[in-house]
Design an enzyme around this catalytic site. Structure first.
Site, PDB file in Angstrom:
ATOM      1  CE1 TYR A   1      34.771 111.305  55.077  1.00  0.00           C
ATOM      2  CE2 TYR A   1      35.036 109.908  57.023  1.00  0.00           C
ATOM      3  CZ  TYR A   1      35.397 111.021  56.279  1.00  0.00           C
ATOM      4  OH  TYR A   1      36.375 111.852  56.745  1.00  0.00           O
TER       5      TYR A   1
ATOM      6  CE  LYS B   1      46.220  86.992  78.446  1.00  0.00           C
ATOM      7  NZ  LYS B   1      46.042  85.562  78.189  1.00  0.00           N
TER       8      LYS B   1
HETATM    9  C1  LIG Z   1      45.077  85.141  79.024  1.00  0.00           C
HETATM   10  C2  LIG Z   1      45.260  83.867  79.709  1.00  0.00           C
HETATM   11  C3  LIG Z   1      44.575  83.613  80.906  1.00  0.00           C
HETATM   12  C4  LIG Z   1      43.472  84.492  81.434  1.00  0.00           C
HETATM   13  O1  LIG Z   1      42.298  84.274  80.677  1.00  0.00           O
HETATM   14  P1  LIG Z   1      40.883  84.916  81.037  1.00  0.00           P
HETATM   15  O2  LIG Z   1      39.928  84.219  80.142  1.00  0.00           O
HETATM   16  O3  LIG Z   1      40.969  86.361  80.746  1.00  0.00           O
HETATM   17  O4  LIG Z   1      40.620  84.659  82.484  1.00  0.00           O
HETATM   18  C5  LIG Z   1      44.896  82.440  81.574  1.00  0.00           C
HETATM   19  N1  LIG Z   1      45.825  81.583  81.090  1.00  0.00           N
HETATM   20  C6  LIG Z   1      46.469  81.787  79.932  1.00  0.00           C
HETATM   21  C7  LIG Z   1      47.467  80.791  79.456  1.00  0.00           C
HETATM   22  C8  LIG Z   1      46.206  82.930  79.188  1.00  0.00           C
HETATM   23  O5  LIG Z   1      46.833  83.115  78.017  1.00  0.00           O
END
Ligand SMILES: *Cc1c(COP(=O)(O)O)cnc(C)c1O
Length: 356
Positions: free
Chosen positions: A247, A37
């Protein structure tokens, strides 16, 4: 020849496969699914999926649009869509053979009323984010329970192995098993994966570890960083004692210093809170503290300790000596957010080192 001054973001796909292979050994019989994702946390979902060809056959995305991209790189993979789906998503779900993760009773009822296709079910065990509540399971028909092919939950405190919520969530998760005769079970992401064999279940869902993010001493030295960032020195100068930088003039030189202006700023995803002495760039292992406020396109740093640095050189922003996890400590965030932000930078020259 004068070098180009665009910042450089480098992705090491060899590190992705190295990390995957290392995790495979730790996973014993559990399947490793990869979370890709958010464009694989900024690493680039298409490249990650391609690099894992022949290794990983199951991927998790948040949205259907992300699933479409993963499908183009993995014609045979199982692809799960975590955030749920709506009516408008149905054509894409079908066309790209994506499987929804359903998280509520109305969603299960809606899905099973329109299709016989498989779905995964997210069940709440203590994170109190997305998920069907355990007491709602009784409202599922036996057919709906039989049709559930994957049961998921997600841990709240897996980064702290001593936290009592871990065992409580595990116990609640185990109690779900009798309800779903045909399902596989998946509880843990990266941090849960390291909690011990009982947390592995049938499948672990790994994002951070795959991309080289992890603060636990147990695996730190075995996991390789995937993203590195470099930026060009645009100019160097002698900063006389008493002069201020950037700044607001919040930094004042107490002695004569050497200053470099680096072509990278918050417009590229560098956290502005790393200004005023909190962050640093690196020249190999030499720390070059940030001076004053970070600007949109530039950041000034102290190169008094590395006077040989000259315009056209590239300093390291993320490297083996200053990883995303370490920058995250300085920015009061987590490594995930560091790489996901840089990954969205539109102005980087992107270099992808292929797997050998
Ligand atoms: C993002 C996510 C993962 C992966 O998590 P990591 O900590 O990056 O390994 C697994 N399961 C769900 C439901 C997630 O949202």
């Amino acid at each position: 020849m004068k070098t180009s001054v665009e910042p450089v973001l480098e992705i090491d796909l060899g590190a992705v496969t190295h990390n995957y292979d290392y995790l495979s050994k730790l996973a014993q019989k559990a399947q490793i699914a990869c979370a890709v994702k958010d464009d694989a946390y900024g690493i680039g979902a298409k490249n990650v999926v391609r690099a894992l060809k022949g290794r990983c056959s199951t991927f998790f995305v948040a949205y259907v649009s992300e699933g479409q991209i993963v499908r183009s790189a993995a014609p045979e993979a199982e692809i799960y869509v975590l955030q749920g789906v709506g009516t408008q998503d149905l054509p894409l779900l079908k066309a790209y053979r994506l499987t929804p993760v359903l998280s509520s009773l109305p969603d299960v009822q809606w899905w099973t009323s329109i299709t016989d296709d498989d779905y995964a079910l997210m069940i709440e065990t203590g994170l109190n984010r997305l998920g069907l509540r355990p007491e709602e399971i009784n409202a599922l028909t036996s057919l709906q329970r039989e049709k559930t092919t994957l049961v998921l939950s997600h841990l709240s405190c897996a980064d702290d192995p001593t936290h009592p919520l871990n065992d409580l969530q595990l116990a609640r998760f185990q109690a779900l098993k009798s309800f779903f005769p045909n399902a596989r079970f998946s509880l843990s992401a990266s941090e849960g994966f390291l909690l011990g064999a009982s947390y592995l279940q049938d499948m672990v869902r790994i994002g951070a570890l795959l991309y080289g993010i992890n603060r636990s001493e147990a695996v730190k030295s075995s996991i390789r960083p995937v993203m590195s960032v470099k930026a060009a020195v645009l100019q160097t100068a002698i900063l006389p004692k008493g002069e201020s930088v950037s700044y607001g003039a919040v930094f004042k030189a107490e002695k004569e210093m050497r200053l470099a202006v680096v072509g990278l700023g918050y417009g590229d995803g560098l956290f502005r809170c790393l200004g005023e002495g909190k962050g640093a760039f690196y020249w190999q292992e030499r720390r070059l503290p940030v001076l004053g406020r970070i600007c949109m396109d530039c950041t000034m740093c102290d190169i008094t300790s590395a006077p040989d640095i000259k315009p056209g050189d590239f300093v390291d922003v993320l490297n083996a000596f200053y990883t995303a996890d370490e920058m995250a400590v300085d920015a009061d965030t987590i490594g995930y957010e560091i790489i996901s932000r840089f990954g969205k930078g539109l102005r980087f020259r992107r270099l992808v080192k292929e797997t050998s």
